[in-house]
Design a protein around this motif. Structure first.
Motif, PDB file in Angstrom:
ATOM      1  N   HIS A  42       1.009  -1.530  -0.334  1.00 32.52           N
ATOM      2  CA  HIS A  42       0.169  -0.181   0.272  1.00 32.52           C
ATOM      3  C   HIS A  42       1.059   1.510  -0.341  1.00 32.52           C
ATOM      4  CE1 HIS A  42      -3.074  -2.294   1.667  1.00 32.52           C
ATOM      5  NE2 HIS A  42      -2.008  -3.113   2.257  1.00 32.52           N
ATOM      6  N   VAL A  43       0.450   1.656  -0.812  1.00 32.50           N
ATOM      7  CA  VAL A  43       1.146   3.377  -0.484  1.00 32.50           C
ATOM      8  C   VAL A  43       0.219   4.648  -0.545  1.00 32.50           C
ATOM      9  CG1 VAL A  43       2.366   5.672  -2.366  1.00 32.50           C
ATOM     10  CG2 VAL A  43       2.837   2.848  -2.402  1.00 32.50           C
ATOM     11  N   PHE A  44       0.000   4.905   0.341  1.00 31.49           N
ATOM     12  CA  PHE A  44      -0.560   6.699   1.123  1.00 31.49           C
ATOM     13  C   PHE A  44       0.612   7.969   1.143  1.00 31.49           C
ATOM     14  CE2 PHE A  44      -1.957   2.784   3.194  1.00 31.49           C
ATOM     15  CZ  PHE A  44      -3.016   2.750   3.056  1.00 31.49           C
ATOM     16  N   GLU A  45      -0.020   8.723   0.203  1.00 26.00           N
ATOM     17  CA  GLU A  45       0.821  10.016  -0.162  1.00 26.00           C
ATOM     18  C   GLU A  45      -0.620  11.090   0.567  1.00 26.00           C
ATOM     19  OE1 GLU A  45       2.137  10.680  -3.869  1.00 26.00           O
ATOM     20  OE2 GLU A  45       3.941  12.363  -3.443  1.00 26.00           O
ATOM     21  N   ASP A  83      -2.647   8.783  11.521  1.00 28.55           N
ATOM     22  CA  ASP A  83      -4.603   8.002  11.417  1.00 28.55           C
ATOM     23  C   ASP A  83      -5.444   7.447   9.967  1.00 28.55           C
ATOM     24  OD1 ASP A  83      -4.623   8.015  14.310  1.00 28.55           O
ATOM     25  OD2 ASP A  83      -6.516   9.017  13.971  1.00 28.55           O
ATOM     26  N   MET A  84      -4.675   8.449   9.199  1.00 36.34           N
ATOM     27  CA  MET A  84      -5.713   8.244   8.033  1.00 36.34           C
ATOM     28  C   MET A  84      -5.071   7.075   7.315  1.00 36.34           C
ATOM     29  SD  MET A  84      -5.593  12.001   6.430  1.00 36.34           S
ATOM     30  CE  MET A  84      -6.166  11.768   4.684  1.00 36.34           C
ATOM     31  N   ILE A  85      -3.845   6.001   6.947  1.00 33.09           N
ATOM     32  CA  ILE A  85      -3.146   5.316   7.000  1.00 33.09           C
ATOM     33  C   ILE A  85      -4.015   4.040   7.735  1.00 33.09           C
ATOM     34  CG2 ILE A  85      -0.956   3.057   6.815  1.00 33.09           C
ATOM     35  CD1 ILE A  85       0.346   6.081   6.374  1.00 33.09           C
ATOM     36  N   ASP A 104      -7.192  -0.473  13.759  1.00 36.73           N
ATOM     37  CA  ASP A 104      -6.670   1.014  15.402  1.00 36.73           C
ATOM     38  C   ASP A 104      -5.661   1.271  15.651  1.00 36.73           C
ATOM     39  OD1 ASP A 104      -7.941   0.794  17.828  1.00 36.73           O
ATOM     40  OD2 ASP A 104      -6.187   0.301  18.320  1.00 36.73           O
ATOM     41  N   PRO A 105      -5.473   2.997  15.492  1.00 35.02           N
ATOM     42  CA  PRO A 105      -4.853   3.922  15.358  1.00 35.02           C
ATOM     43  C   PRO A 105      -3.775   4.051  16.439  1.00 35.02           C
ATOM     44  CG  PRO A 105      -7.219   5.155  15.645  1.00 35.02           C
ATOM     45  CD  PRO A 105      -7.037   3.177  15.764  1.00 35.02           C
ATOM     46  N   VAL A 106      -4.315   2.434  17.089  1.00 27.48           N
ATOM     47  CA  VAL A 106      -3.220   2.599  18.740  1.00 27.48           C
ATOM     48  C   VAL A 106      -2.312   0.865  18.282  1.00 27.48           C
ATOM     49  CG1 VAL A 106      -2.740   1.475  20.967  1.00 27.48           C
ATOM     50  CG2 VAL A 106      -4.166   3.857  20.373  1.00 27.48           C
ATOM     51  N   ALA A 107      -3.042   0.198  17.787  1.00 28.97           N
ATOM     52  CA  ALA A 107      -2.134  -0.585  16.734  1.00 28.97           C
ATOM     53  C   ALA A 107      -1.392  -0.314  15.846  1.00 28.97           C
ATOM     54  CB  ALA A 107      -3.425  -2.014  16.772  1.00 28.97           C
TER      55      ALA A 107
END
Lengths: 766, 286, 163
Positions: free
Chosen positions: A197-200, A392-394, A401-404
């Motif tokens: 996956h790539v996020f920008e 967070d967006m990823i 879960d954002p923490v995980a």
């Protein structure tokens, strides 16, 4: 003053005690001295005439009407200045800022001429009569545009020569770039090619400013034999060096005196009004005071607006395998300390995550707006805003879960940071664990109903301290046994005088309250690099500890010399009496501290010792969003910090809540509005800052840590609570209403527009 | 602030004589809290200020009249806030003053100044307008009556001549009317409002007999929203009716854009807050 | 230039006389003629509270208050009038003990306003404190500690009154 904690003044255990600030009485009685309210006999007042255009060549300046106003003694332009200071350019990174506009103006509000009069109202009236004609040039305002623009703010770059990484910019032409910092680790392109996956994303921060309640002020008293400057400065030593350079004098003829500061937050660093005040006093041959009004602070120094393009590649399990960061810093018309902000924060742009393949480019850029400098975080809050939103967006996109997700990628103690430096005394795990616990993250959360939606979010951050820097301290034990500390750290409200005195008390086994800390005066206080970037408690603290130990060792030697048994409790005064036959003599302890450091390798930016210490913090927010208006109420803010050992817990608490609250302002509503380079809200009526009703319920927790290379286990605390507030709130808003905000501030209209856009009913542009 | 002269007449008549209808550099000053801001910013450079602080004491007093209140124009906002007569006859004023600027300003600023300054962001004008207050205005030719509703001509503009002064305000008592004022800020909590909405109603949730709805701050002057008022009269006050009232208000008002919000956004605030203010009035504001 | 007028008033309990120009505000009068710098001009708009002065028992913003507005016989009090060499006022003591200041620039204004608050509400709740102090800003944001200081000062005043 009969008070309970005062009674606790006792020998031993000075460090870790909530000692009342030593200057308490002066501050609560209104008698503490600040430069802005100081006067010298025979003093003149200066009022500035400022540029009304953002970029232009000066064709003419008409001062004739101003000169005719009764009571006006001088009307001064750069031509007058250059008669006394032929090369009138100053600055810490570049010698790019003229004492008054020279040939060109580069931002609206730049000082062009100055009126001197004994009555400030007369000076003000006359300054309003000055006019100037400009040949207007196209301006460049945006930091991303500035990189490729054909509009150049400076015709030629002039590095000051202090910093090695700016040398290649000497005489550079046709560029607005005041630093191009880069870091390269691993093979980013290859890692992106193989990523699942790539996020920008692109994040932005707005232009905000410090707004110290004591506006900038300097009084210069020039004599042919020497000059004294009384100035609200966070760095008296640097001011002395720079004033001496402008005069071509040795430093010992330049005296810089700094009383208490009505706060600074980075706005009073390096050199600000001092060069102008010097020139004016040279011309008038009288003391001259330059003191800004509240409005004029909008034309002095601001925080950097920033555009951050961040791109991450992940493997199928949610591990970040590559991260590319491009950071554009809007530095304004003069570099000030922008290039250091660009580099020193830039190196942590990938955040507190362990990533094998990293590429960072961080650009300091000149633009035609008020110059930008350091503001409580030295660039780091701008970076965290982006990378913790991105994180967070990823997590959201991967349905993790954002923490995980953070735990999976967290940079842990003993592991290499992107620079190659091994993480040490940096409690990333403890901070995240404590934050998760306090936020009850594992429990279900009520997301609200009707028109009021609720959400929660968090963030975690890392900062490296500016390294390497030097501090020197002197501890003077007088013949009666009383102790005076000389150190150049400016106490601007962070409680440094008290903390330093506690360290002296701890070493010498005397009550903190008995230690006098001399107000900063470069004739007697030794060198210090500056009060900035949370460096003082660590660096100056070390120097103070060493100076106190040096004094203690000499006192022990003195005791031996006069025949006292080892560890006797003979009062110090008696040692002196025995030695000198009367109450006489001194013991002078000195201490110097400069941490070890390995400069980043050219090309890659890698270093196995890039920082003297790390700062780690996390924040969690719970919010309520009014979906009909976009109003966001922060109902809970949890700040968790690794600050090492607290020297003064009570002061630490107010530094933490103060820093987090200041960031609430930068997050929720503070913004300098600019129209064609003109600030349209340069007043406290239109530029709002947090008041009583804007401070959310707050919980501040320091995790139990000890900085192993710090003085008494301590490290800096002034900035660390600012880092995560903005992304924690934006992440909470996303959780509440499902909209993602990429630019600060998160004011009601911004939130409302995002809600409407998401609903497919975008609000009009009227 | 640049130098100027200060005259300190001891009567209202004397003050009026010192004013000049054709000279904008001569202006009256009451508490000075608003005018000083313009002078400090260099927007207004007076040659002479006429202080009203030493005129007859009667202009600083509040009296209960048979049908309401007579408020001298030099009454400070703090005196208004603390007056038992005001709290009894027009509790909306008392409630509004609690969140108006700050205590130091209220200790000095005057009722006459708050009106004559013509600043659309002030809280008192829309409230007085919704209550149907009238003014006694004095000038060289004597006195005239003027409804607060007719006072404002535009942004920082009133219909007063430069040698006219507000002498008193007359506020009808609430009686059985229901009233609310809502202030919306978009910066800090203590910011100037992005929108103020004052509502005074006769009737109840079963049906409103008469209504005055006034908007300020989002508009260039405090403005009655008559189509919203008309939409509210008659029917049962439920979500459907309130939505119509909000829409009417949103469509009717003319907005100004500034650092507190765009026109489009302020229109939406109007839609929501007119609704909320009507509801608050009916529920009985605290 | 504008005419000067002479005003006789009481400053922190002592009778004084000052020559005042129309365009001078109260902060300039106190700093320029009496060397009192506890009232400071910061925002210049009456919004921050740093310039707070008490005139005839009422708090005013010294930056917006023309010195010429003082009546002959007016009573003016500043932060400098609160303590004696031996003792701080209860409000000052409370600020010291709760560390309710950082840089200290806004502190005199807060202390004077808290005095007014406690005169009016000897036992204030949190809403009353926030409401009363909403016109005092602290850029160091020492607000939680000021809340504590007000509560402590209220206790100290009551204890002082009972003693």
């Amino acid at each position: 003053m009969a008070t309970t904690t005062q009674d606790a003044a006792k020998v031993g255990a000075q460090v870790g005690r909530s000692v009342q600030r030593l200057e308490s009485r002066e501050k609560v009685t209104g008698r503490a001295e600040y430069t802005h309210t100081m006067r010298l006999p025979n003093m003149l007042h200066a009022k500035m005439f400022r540029s009304t255009v953002a970029h232009g060549r000066i064709k003419s300046i008409d001062t004739s009407a101003a000169k005719k106003v009764p009571g006006v003694l001088h009307v001064i332009t750069i031509d007058d200045v250059m008669k006394v200071i032929p090369n009138p350019y100053y600055g810490p990174a570049f010698h790019d800022q003229p004492i008054l506009a020279h040939e060109k103006v580069r931002f609206v509000g730049e000082p062009v001429a100055v009126v001197l009069a004994a009555d400030p109202h007369v000076a003000e009236e006359a300054a309003q009569l000055i006019t100037a004609e400009y040949e207007e040039l196209p301006p460049v305002f945006d930091e991303v545009d500035a990189l490729t623009s054909k509009v150049y703010v400076h015709d030629e770059l002039k590095p000051a020569g202090t910093f090695a990484d700016l040398k290649h910019l000497k005489d550079a032409k046709n560029t607005n770039m005041a630093l191009d910092y880069r870091l390269r680790k691993g093979d980013v392109d290859k890692a992106f090619a193989g990523a699942a996956h790539v996020f920008e994303h692109e994040f932005k921060t707005q232009k905000v400013l410090h707004l110290s309640f004591e506006p900038h002020a300097t009084i210069a008293d020039y004599r042919d034999t020497g000059v004294t400057l009384y100035t609200a400065s966070q760095g008296p030593s640097f001011v002395r060096t720079e004033i001496a350079r402008l005069l071509g004098w040795p430093e010992n003829k330049v005296r810089i005196k700094v009383p208490f500061l009505g706060s600074g937050y980075g706005s009073k660093l390096y050199i600000k009004l001092e060069a102008l005040a010097l020139a004016l006093s040279m011309i008038a041959r009288r003391p001259v005071k330059v003191a800004l009004t509240f409005e004029e602070m909008f034309y002095q120094i601001t925080k950097h607006p920033c555009t951050f393009r961040i791109k991450s590649g992940l493997d199928k399990d949610g591990r970040i395998v590559a991260r590319k960061c491009e950071v554009f810093w809007n530095g304004g018309a003069y570099a000030d300390i922008g290039p250091r902000v660009t580099q020193k924060s830039g190196l942590t742009a990938t955040g507190p995550y362990e990533i094998d393949n990293v590429s960072i480019d961080s650009y300091a850029l000149y633009t035609n707006v008020t110059p930008a400098g350091a503001l409580r975080g030295f660039g780091v809050p701008q970076l965290v805003w982006a990378y913790e939103g991105h994180t967070d967006m990823i997590a959201r996109a991967l349905k993790m879960d954002p923490v995980a997700f953070r735990r999976k990628n967290l940079l842990r103690e003993g592991r290499p940071h992107a620079t190659g430096t091994i993480l040490k005394d940096a409690a990333t795990e403890k901070v995240l664990d404590k934050l998760v616990e306090r936020m009850n993250w594992s429990q279900p959360f009520d997301n609200g109903s009707g028109t009021v939606k609720r959400g929660r979010g968090l963030g975690i951050a890392i900062k490296a301290v500016i390294t390497p820097t030097t501090s020197v301290a002197i501890v003077n034990v007088s013949g009666d046994g009383s102790v005076t500390l000389y150190c150049g750290t400016s106490d601007m409200g962070q409680g440094s005088d008290t903390a330093m005195a506690q360290m002296v008390g701890e070493v010498l086994n005397i009550p903190t309250e008995s230690v006098r800390v001399t107000p900063r005066d470069t004739d007697v206080t030794p060198y210090d690099m500056g009060t900035l970037g949370s460096r003082s408690l660590f660096h100056m603290g070390h120097a103070v500890q060493r100076a106190a130990e040096h004094a203690r060792d000499q006192l022990k030697a003195l005791a031996r010399e006069v025949g006292e048994p080892e560890n006797s409790n003979t009062p110090i005064r008696e040692l002196f009496v025995k030695r000198y036959g009367m109450q006489a003599g001194n013991v002078i302890g000195t201490g110097v501290f400069k941490p070890d450091y390995v400069p980043p390798a050219p090309g890659t930016g890698l270093s196995d010792n890039v920082t003297a210490f790390w700062m780690i913090s996390g924040a969690g927010a719970e919010v309520e969003v009014d979906t009909e208006t976009g109003h966001v109420k922060v109902t809970r803010l949890v700040n968790v910090l690794d600050i090492g050992k607290a020297i003064n817990p009570q002061v630490v608490e107010s530094q933490i809540s103060g820093a987090a609250s200041m960031q609430i302002g930068f997050t929720m509503f503070e913004k300098m509005h600019l129209d064609g380079g003109q600030v349209t809200n340069a007043s406290l009526a239109d530029y709002k800052i947090p008041g009583f009703h804007d401070i959310p319920p707050m919980e501040n927790i320091t995790v139990d840590t000890y900085q192993s290379n710090g003085p008494f286990g301590a490290k800096g605390v002034g900035e660390v609570a600012t880092f995560c507030v903005s992304p924690a709130i934006a992440n909470a808003i996303d959780d509440a209403v499902g909209v993602r905000l990429m630019e600060l501030p998160l004011n009601p209209e911004t939130v409302f527009r995002a809600i409407r856009a998401k609903a497919g009913q975008p609000l009009g542009d009227e | 602030m640049t130098p100027f002269e200060l005259a300190e007449p001891t009567s209202l008549k004397e003050a009026i004589k010192l004013l000049d209808p054709d000279d904008p550099t001569i202006r009256p000053v009451g508490g000075g809290t608003a005018l000083m801001l313009m002078m400090k910013a260099g927007v207004f450079k007076p040659v002479k200020l006429i202080s009203l602080r030493r005129i007859e004491n009667s202009y600083s007093t509040i009296a209960a009249t048979g049908d309401g209140l007579r408020i001298g124009a030099m009454t400070t906002l703090a005196a208004l806030e603390r007056s038992a007569d005001v709290k009894k006859a027009a509790p909306l004023i008392t409630r509004t003053l609690k969140t108006l600027s700050n205590i130091r300003v209220r200790n000095v600023a005057t009722v006459g100044g708050a009106l004559a300054h013509g600043d659309p962001h002030m809280d008192l004008p829309p409230v007085l307008m919704a209550l149907g207050a009238t003014l006694t205005v004095m000038g060289p030719k004597g006195e005239r009556k003027l409804a607060v509703e007719d006072l404002f001509a535009g942004y920082y503009e009133t219909v007063l001549d430069k040698d006219e002064l507000i002498a008193e305000a007359h506020v009808p008592a609430h009686g059985t009317k229901k009233a609310a004022y809502m202030k919306v800020t978009t910066g800090s909590a203590d910011d100037w409002p992005a929108l103020g909405v004052a509502v005074v109603l006769e009737g109840d949730a079963g049906g409103i007999k008469s209504a005055r709805i006034v908007a300020s701050a989002a508009t260039d002057k405090a403005t009655r929203l008559k189509s919203a008022e008309a939409a509210l009269i008659g029917g049962k006050v439920d979500d459907t009716l309130l939505a119509k009232v909000g829409d009417a208000a949103a469509d009717e008002a003319e907005y100004i854009a500034d650092v507190r919000g765009s026109i489009s956004y302020k229109r939406e605030l109007m839609r929501v807050y007119v609704r909320r203010a009507v509801r608050a009035a009916l529920e009985g504001a605290k | 230039m504008s005419a000067t007028k002479t005003i006789s008033f009481t400053l922190n309990g002592a009778p004084v006389t000052a020559d005042v120009k129309p365009h001078h505000n109260l902060v300039e009068l106190l700093q320029g003629q009496f060397g009192l710098t506890g009232a400071r001009e910061t925002c210049g708009q009456g919004l921050c509270g740093c310039c707070t002065v008490i005139v005839d028992g009422l708090a005013v913003s010294g930056c917006l208050y023309l010195a010429a507005f003082l009546n002959d016989g007016a009573e003016v009090s500043t932060v400098e009038g609160l303590d004696t060499p031996a003792k701080l006022s209860p409000v000052q003591e409370a600020f010291v003990e709760t560390a309710a200041f950082q840089c200290g620039y806004c502190t005199p204004g807060f202390i004077l306003m808290v005095g007014q608050l406690l005169d009016e509400h000897p036992d204030p709740d949190d809403d009353q404190i926030k409401h009363y102090l909403t016109g005092n800003l602290c850029r160091c944001a020492t607000y939680p500690q000021v809340m504590e200081a007000v509560r402590l000062a209220a206790k100290k005043r009551k204890a002082g009154a009972a003693a």
